[in-house]
Design an enzyme around this catalytic site. Structure first.
Site, short mmCIF file in Angstrom:
data_model
loop_
_atom_site.label_atom_id
_atom_site.label_comp_id
_atom_site.label_asym_id
_atom_site.label_seq_id
_atom_site.Cartn_x
_atom_site.Cartn_y
_atom_site.Cartn_z
N ARG A 1 -2.72 6.48 -0.26
CA ARG A 1 -2.93 6.54 1.18
C ARG A 1 -2.18 7.66 1.89
NH1 ARG A 1 -5.40 1.71 3.09
NH2 ARG A 1 -4.40 1.88 5.11
N TYR B 1 -15.53 -11.36 0.85
CA TYR B 1 -16.24 -10.13 0.49
C TYR B 1 -17.54 -10.45 -0.26
CZ TYR B 1 -12.56 -6.77 1.74
OH TYR B 1 -11.66 -5.98 2.42
N ARG C 1 -6.30 12.56 -6.37
CA ARG C 1 -7.55 11.82 -6.28
C ARG C 1 -8.78 12.70 -6.06
NH1 ARG C 1 -8.73 7.06 -3.93
NH2 ARG C 1 -10.84 7.89 -4.11
N ARG D 1 0.82 -1.22 0.00
CA ARG D 1 0.00 0.00 0.00
C ARG D 1 0.85 1.27 0.00
NH1 ARG D 1 -4.65 -1.94 4.32
NH2 ARG D 1 -5.63 -3.47 2.96
#
Length: 337
Positions: free
Chosen positions: A26, A148, A35, A22
């Site tokens: 972030r 999920y 973003r 990651r």
């Protein structure tokens, strides 16, 4: 050959290779700025945007690999599954898969027909700029994707997914086998476009017993990776009780270790010929540098007993991380501090 690829082949380069799960997104202010006004899944499927986000941490930190910016539900989205990322919650599915009829419906989609055009274009843009730095492609593992899908979104204990293994084993095997095909297809798209390494990420495997993992999950994860033609990394969270099984009978070139188990203990379980990845505790990224530095040096020392060691976190970069901490870790691993 890059230091990362040397480590994956079982060599010990002069500098310990390092990248961070990651790392793309972030914690980076340039990512948050980029973003603005774009939803997560849209960003993943916009080639120039996904490529730029993938490259940002390489430029900033000098890491030894880029990891492709995406989300584990992207291959399901590309297969036509109704899924959205809900801020503050995570992936949410319009139609959970809970019955034999649901499984039959979703598995009629042929993984070979997944349209990877946008993904391949983003990978080509990234690899053109990276030069000798390798790109790591990644996909979610079949169990995590199933958790999920069956729960319909994030869950703490994945009860429905674990129940299906025993209450309706035929449907479980059918669904997990299909998801292995979906994961593999997504990895192959990235590989064919230029990714030199792939990682299978099993976020929720730690909720399984060792027996359930071996009997109902490992064969499908192995099917996603086996014979894919590039070095492979297999990582799961909370997988200490069955860490040796994460080698997937040799389908995994390296095994990622989370923060709970010291690397020297992991190496004893995996064997001295294993290549390991990890396992800086992400919580310590908030600590003063002298505390974090001592921890990183300890991780490197413990990893020295493996055939190869790739320095990484024991999970992902928390969003609140000071990016300078990550840069310092890279410099330390490279002998510059």
């Amino acid at each position: 050959m890059s230091d990362l690829l040397r480590a994956l082949s079982g060599e010990k380069p002069e500098r310990t290779p390092v990248w961070f799960m990651r790392q793309a997104g972030r914690s980076l202010p340039e990512y948050r700025e980029l973003r603005v006004g774009t939803r997560m899944l849209d960003a993943c499927l916009t080639p120039d945007l996904a490529a730029e986000i993938t490259l940002q941490p390489v430029r900033r930190h000098g890491v030894d690999a880029a990891v492709f910016f995406s989300d584990i539900v992207i291959p399901l989205r590309l297969a036509g599954v109704d899924v959205e990322i809900v801020p503050g919650r995570g992936p949410v599915f319009g139609s959970p898969v809970r019955t034999a009829e649901d499984v039959t419906r979703i598995t009629t989609i042929d993984p070979a027909n997944v349209d990877g055009t946008a993904i391949a274009e983003a990978v080509r843009i990234v690899t053109a700029e990276l030069g000798e730095t390798p790109l790591i492609g990644f996909a979610g593992a079949p169990f995590t994707l199933a958790a999920y899908l069956i729960e319909g979104g994030p869950s703490k204990d994945h009860l429905r997914a674990r129940a299906m293994m025993h209450a309706d084993p035929e449907s479980w095997e059918k669904l997990a086998g299909w998801l292995a095909g979906i994961s593999r297809r997504f990895l192959e798209i990235q590989r064919d476009a230029g990714a030199q390494v792939v990682q299978l990420f099993d976020s929720w495997a730690g909720s399984l017993s060792p027996a359930d993992y071996r009997d109902h999950v490992a064969p499908h994860s192995r099917a996603a990776l086996d014979g894919i033609g590039v070095p492979t990394i297999h990582f799961g969270v909370g997988t200490g009780p069955f860490l040796a099984d994460m080698k997937l009978d040799g389908a995994a070139s390296a095994v990622g270790v989370d923060w709970r188990m010291p690397l020297d203990d992991a190496i004893r379980l995996l064997g001295p010929d294993a290549v390991v990845q990890g396992n800086i505790d992400s919580a310590l990224l908030q600590a003063p540098w002298p505390v974090l530095e001592a921890h990183v040096r300890d991780v490197i020392a413990r990893g020295a007993g493996a055939k190869g060691h790739i320095l990484n976190l024991g999970h992902g970069v928390p969003p609140e991380t000071d990016p300078d901490q990550l840069t310092r870790i890279v410099r330390l691993a490279h002998g510059e501090l």
